[in-house]
Design a protein around this motif. Sequence first.
Motif, PDB file in Angstrom:
ATOM      1  N   THR A 175       0.848  -1.201   0.088  1.00 42.45           N
ATOM      2  CA  THR A 175      -0.088  -0.180   0.111  1.00 42.45           C
ATOM      3  C   THR A 175       0.841   1.343   0.043  1.00 42.45           C
ATOM      4  O   THR A 175       0.251   2.362  -0.190  1.00 42.45           O
ATOM      5  CB  THR A 175      -0.910   0.003   1.340  1.00 42.45           C
ATOM      6  N   LYS A 176       2.154   1.111  -0.020  1.00 35.51           N
ATOM      7  CA  LYS A 176       3.080   2.216   0.192  1.00 35.51           C
ATOM      8  C   LYS A 176       3.655   2.560  -1.452  1.00 35.51           C
ATOM      9  O   LYS A 176       4.778   3.135  -1.468  1.00 35.51           O
ATOM     10  CB  LYS A 176       3.920   2.213   1.185  1.00 35.51           C
ATOM     11  N   GLY A 177       3.338   1.760  -2.422  1.00 29.01           N
ATOM     12  CA  GLY A 177       4.045   1.740  -3.686  1.00 29.01           C
ATOM     13  C   GLY A 177       5.134   1.229  -3.993  1.00 29.01           C
ATOM     14  O   GLY A 177       5.752   1.110  -4.986  1.00 29.01           O
ATOM     15  N   GLY A 178       5.325  -0.025  -2.978  1.00 31.87           N
ATOM     16  CA  GLY A 178       6.561  -0.843  -3.310  1.00 31.87           C
ATOM     17  C   GLY A 178       6.183  -1.921  -3.740  1.00 31.87           C
ATOM     18  O   GLY A 178       4.888  -2.097  -4.493  1.00 31.87           O
ATOM     19  N   GLY A 179       6.744  -3.029  -3.870  1.00 33.92           N
ATOM     20  CA  GLY A 179       6.699  -4.409  -4.422  1.00 33.92           C
ATOM     21  C   GLY A 179       6.926  -4.382  -5.728  1.00 33.92           C
ATOM     22  O   GLY A 179       7.868  -3.510  -6.563  1.00 33.92           O
ATOM     23  N   GLU A 180       6.509  -5.663  -6.588  1.00 35.54           N
ATOM     24  CA  GLU A 180       7.153  -5.790  -7.849  1.00 35.54           C
ATOM     25  C   GLU A 180       6.486  -4.829  -8.888  1.00 35.54           C
ATOM     26  O   GLU A 180       7.083  -4.567 -10.063  1.00 35.54           O
ATOM     27  CB  GLU A 180       6.913  -7.048  -8.315  1.00 35.54           C
ATOM     28  N   VAL A 181       5.155  -4.382  -8.623  1.00 37.89           N
ATOM     29  CA  VAL A 181       4.743  -3.323  -9.227  1.00 37.89           C
ATOM     30  C   VAL A 181       4.110  -2.245  -8.374  1.00 37.89           C
ATOM     31  O   VAL A 181       3.583  -2.307  -7.313  1.00 37.89           O
ATOM     32  CB  VAL A 181       3.171  -3.835 -10.069  1.00 37.89           C
ATOM     33  N   SER A 182       4.649  -0.807  -8.562  1.00 36.36           N
ATOM     34  CA  SER A 182       4.470   0.130  -7.950  1.00 36.36           C
ATOM     35  C   SER A 182       2.952   0.692  -8.286  1.00 36.36           C
ATOM     36  O   SER A 182       2.706   1.178  -9.333  1.00 36.36           O
ATOM     37  CB  SER A 182       5.392   1.427  -8.086  1.00 36.36           C
ATOM     38  N   ILE A 183       2.055   0.646  -7.255  1.00 34.15           N
ATOM     39  CA  ILE A 183       0.891   1.185  -7.480  1.00 34.15           C
ATOM     40  C   ILE A 183       0.567   2.798  -6.859  1.00 34.15           C
ATOM     41  O   ILE A 183       0.999   3.029  -5.562  1.00 34.15           O
ATOM     42  CB  ILE A 183      -0.216   0.262  -6.850  1.00 34.15           C
ATOM     43  N   VAL A 184       0.357   3.643  -7.683  1.00 32.33           N
ATOM     44  CA  VAL A 184       0.319   4.966  -7.550  1.00 32.33           C
ATOM     45  C   VAL A 184      -1.102   5.541  -7.476  1.00 32.33           C
ATOM     46  O   VAL A 184      -1.598   5.899  -8.390  1.00 32.33           O
ATOM     47  CB  VAL A 184       1.408   5.746  -8.604  1.00 32.33           C
ATOM     48  N   PRO A 185      -1.587   5.555  -6.166  1.00 30.98           N
ATOM     49  CA  PRO A 185      -2.974   6.282  -6.267  1.00 30.98           C
ATOM     50  C   PRO A 185      -3.080   7.662  -6.467  1.00 30.98           C
ATOM     51  O   PRO A 185      -2.015   8.434  -5.608  1.00 30.98           O
ATOM     52  CB  PRO A 185      -3.524   5.882  -4.595  1.00 30.98           C
ATOM     53  N   GLN A 186      -3.607   8.350  -7.209  1.00 27.85           N
ATOM     54  CA  GLN A 186      -3.602   9.775  -7.659  1.00 27.85           C
ATOM     55  C   GLN A 186      -4.842  10.140  -8.424  1.00 27.85           C
ATOM     56  O   GLN A 186      -5.716   9.171  -8.918  1.00 27.85           O
ATOM     57  CB  GLN A 186      -2.385  10.128  -8.646  1.00 27.85           C
ATOM     58  N   GLU A 187      -5.267  11.243  -8.405  1.00 31.39           N
ATOM     59  CA  GLU A 187      -6.397  11.895  -8.743  1.00 31.39           C
ATOM     60  C   GLU A 187      -6.493  11.629 -10.495  1.00 31.39           C
ATOM     61  O   GLU A 187      -5.297  11.597 -11.156  1.00 31.39           O
ATOM     62  CB  GLU A 187      -6.816  13.329  -8.796  1.00 31.39           C
TER      63      GLU A 187
END
Length: 355
Positions: A175-187
């Motif tokens: 949930t912090k944008g780490g891991g093998e795929v960086s998930i970036v919550p943004q508008e």
Amino acid sequence: MDARRVRRVLAALAAMAITTVVAACGGGGGGTEAASSGGSAPAEVRLGFFPNITHATALIGVEKGLYAKHLGPGTTLKTSTFNAGPAAIEALFAGAIDATYVGPNPAINAWAKSKGQAIKIVAGAASGGVFLVVKPEIKSIEDLKGKKIATPQLGNTQDVALRYLLQEKGIKTDTKGGGEVSIVPQENSLTLQTFATGDIDGAWVPEPFASRLIKESGGKVLIDERDLWPNGQFVITHLIVRQQFAKEHPDTVKKLIEAHVEANDYIASDPAGAETTANAALEKLTGKPLKPEVLDAAFKNITFTNDPIASSLVASADHAVKVGLLEPVDLNGIYDLKILNEVLAAKGQQPVPDK
């Protein structure tokens, strides 16, 4: 006050207000069906929705004056727009809105956090219209490793869908944008910019943002979310109300639903007119209308329906639990479709199920 500060204030209020909401709603969780009378008409109804084509029911209902018509001269409609569901739920918990169009996962979270006391789902609105759009060089889910992919907000419906798909493929995220795929919550409006500049490699987003990423920045569809669901049907938008508001003003909830059904009827009977009307509403909200090719593509990708497609809500809850964004929750009672089905019956239309 800017939008980010508003959201921070609402979040702080929500932490305090949820206790009040639960206490006010009482232990029965009865929603509109618990009301013994029509209740007095409120001076104001506060309705939330998103400036997305997946919320065209609301866009059209506001633009054509359908809510105002059904509410009548004694009640004023006040609207608020949100980028994603968690922000809308914060506003609802804070008492800033009475009803809102929202996706499944934020509604589930609201139900879980309030122990079934805060909200009821009273109508479906839309199915489909959600895509994972990526740069052309990305050919498969495996190619997402090492890439940045945007979602509208942590814990919103698209965010959960992306995390669940990656987990099913054995790809790690956090949930912090780490891991093998960086998930970036943004508008979503920011996602249009970051995709164009190459700061992100893709996004799991609703319409019209998916079509804009494709037509304006050369993105391609890697996943059409319809392909992940039985018969290609899943709830992306439904209408929820605060239980306390529904108990106090059941007749007003009925008027909201009458306007909602009329808006969906209009979309079905005049698709071209519906596109024009929704685009006019978007122009007022965002300052810029959609290009015709984007508008047309977005509408073609969505099915507008009064059916909340309840089975997909249950699956969405399961997905959120599996990715660690929700504790197991009993959804029994989250729907109150009694008024919706009364409205549909009066128009000679078939009832919709809550299972």
